[in-house]
Design a protein around this motif. Structure first.
Motif, PDB file in Angstrom:
ATOM      1  N   SER A 110       0.823  -1.210   0.000  1.00 33.33           N
ATOM      2  CA  SER A 110       0.000   0.000   0.000  1.00 33.33           C
ATOM      3  C   SER A 110       0.860   1.264   0.000  1.00 33.33           C
ATOM      4  O   SER A 110       0.488   2.265  -0.605  1.00 33.33           O
ATOM      5  CB  SER A 110      -0.965   0.001   1.190  1.00 33.33           C
ATOM      6  OG  SER A 110      -0.264   0.055   2.402  1.00 33.33           O
ATOM      7  N   THR A 112       3.716   1.589  -1.484  1.00 28.86           N
ATOM      8  CA  THR A 112       4.350   1.716  -2.793  1.00 28.86           C
ATOM      9  C   THR A 112       3.321   1.729  -3.930  1.00 28.86           C
ATOM     10  O   THR A 112       3.698   1.632  -5.092  1.00 28.86           O
ATOM     11  CB  THR A 112       5.344   0.558  -3.027  1.00 28.86           C
ATOM     12  OG1 THR A 112       4.643  -0.686  -2.924  1.00 28.86           O
ATOM     13  CG2 THR A 112       6.483   0.594  -2.021  1.00 28.86           C
ATOM     14  N   ASP A 113       2.070   1.879  -3.598  1.00 25.35           N
ATOM     15  CA  ASP A 113       0.971   1.897  -4.584  1.00 25.35           C
ATOM     16  C   ASP A 113       0.996   0.689  -5.512  1.00 25.35           C
ATOM     17  O   ASP A 113       0.763   0.798  -6.707  1.00 25.35           O
ATOM     18  CB  ASP A 113       1.008   3.189  -5.419  1.00 25.35           C
ATOM     19  CG  ASP A 113       0.627   4.402  -4.608  1.00 25.35           C
ATOM     20  OD1 ASP A 113      -0.192   4.250  -3.689  1.00 25.35           O
ATOM     21  OD2 ASP A 113       1.163   5.495  -4.893  1.00 25.35           O
ATOM     22  N   ARG A 114       1.302  -0.456  -4.959  1.00 19.93           N
ATOM     23  CA  ARG A 114       1.337  -1.686  -5.757  1.00 19.93           C
ATOM     24  C   ARG A 114       0.250  -2.676  -5.368  1.00 19.93           C
ATOM     25  O   ARG A 114       0.319  -3.843  -5.735  1.00 19.93           O
ATOM     26  CB  ARG A 114       2.703  -2.347  -5.625  1.00 19.93           C
ATOM     27  CG  ARG A 114       3.783  -1.507  -6.248  1.00 19.93           C
ATOM     28  CD  ARG A 114       5.092  -2.190  -6.200  1.00 19.93           C
ATOM     29  NE  ARG A 114       6.099  -1.308  -6.758  1.00 19.93           N
ATOM     30  CZ  ARG A 114       7.324  -1.661  -7.002  1.00 19.93           C
ATOM     31  NH1 ARG A 114       7.721  -2.875  -6.746  1.00 19.93           N
ATOM     32  NH2 ARG A 114       8.174  -0.811  -7.496  1.00 19.93           N
ATOM     33  N   SER A 117      -5.636  -4.099  -7.948  1.00 21.04           N
ATOM     34  CA  SER A 117      -7.042  -3.672  -7.927  1.00 21.04           C
ATOM     35  C   SER A 117      -7.843  -4.739  -8.652  1.00 21.04           C
ATOM     36  O   SER A 117      -7.463  -5.192  -9.741  1.00 21.04           O
ATOM     37  CB  SER A 117      -7.217  -2.308  -8.583  1.00 21.04           C
ATOM     38  OG  SER A 117      -7.091  -2.394  -9.973  1.00 21.04           O
TER      39      SER A 117
END
Length: 124
Positions: A110, A112-114, A117
């Motif tokens: 979360s 590292t925006d990885r 989705s």
């Protein structure tokens, strides 16, 4: 006394879930496992999750895609059974380590925006 404190944590987790949409598992299982044995925390957390889910289904049932619920239930039941069997035989310390690693992995993803989705599309 420990179980009374666990109930307070469960209430806080349920409140966090109602306000933010998540938090029950993090508080109840992760924090609760430091108060009562981890296997009991998971079992009691599961009862809490089931009660919460049934309450939400009763309140918002007309907005639920029941076909999607059926598909997800059929897909998740074997893994729920597998998880229950694993909980029965795995050492408590191994379960605590695995839970900690999952929380750390989630945090790392979360930050590292990885985080993956997921979008579920059903063809009608």
């Amino acid at each position: 006394m420990e179980y009374a404190l666990f109930v307070v944590i469960a209430l806080a987790g349920s409140l966090a879930s109602a306000v933010f949409g998540f938090g029950t598992a993090l508080l109840v299982v992760a924090v609760g496992s430091h108060i009562i044995p981890v296997k009991e925390a998971i079992a009691l957390g599961t009862v809490l999750f089931a009660a919460s889910t049934m309450t939400k289904a009763a309140l918002f049932g007309r907005h639920i895609d029941w076909r999607l619920v059926a598909i997800m239930a059929v897909g998740s039941l074997p893994f729920a059974f597998l998880g229950a069997q694993l909980l029965a035989i795995a050492p408590a310390e191994t379960i605590k380590i695995a839970l900690g690693l999952m929380v750390l992995a989630y945090l790392a993803l979360s930050l590292t925006d990885r985080l993956p989705s997921f979008k579920i599309c059903l063809l009608y």
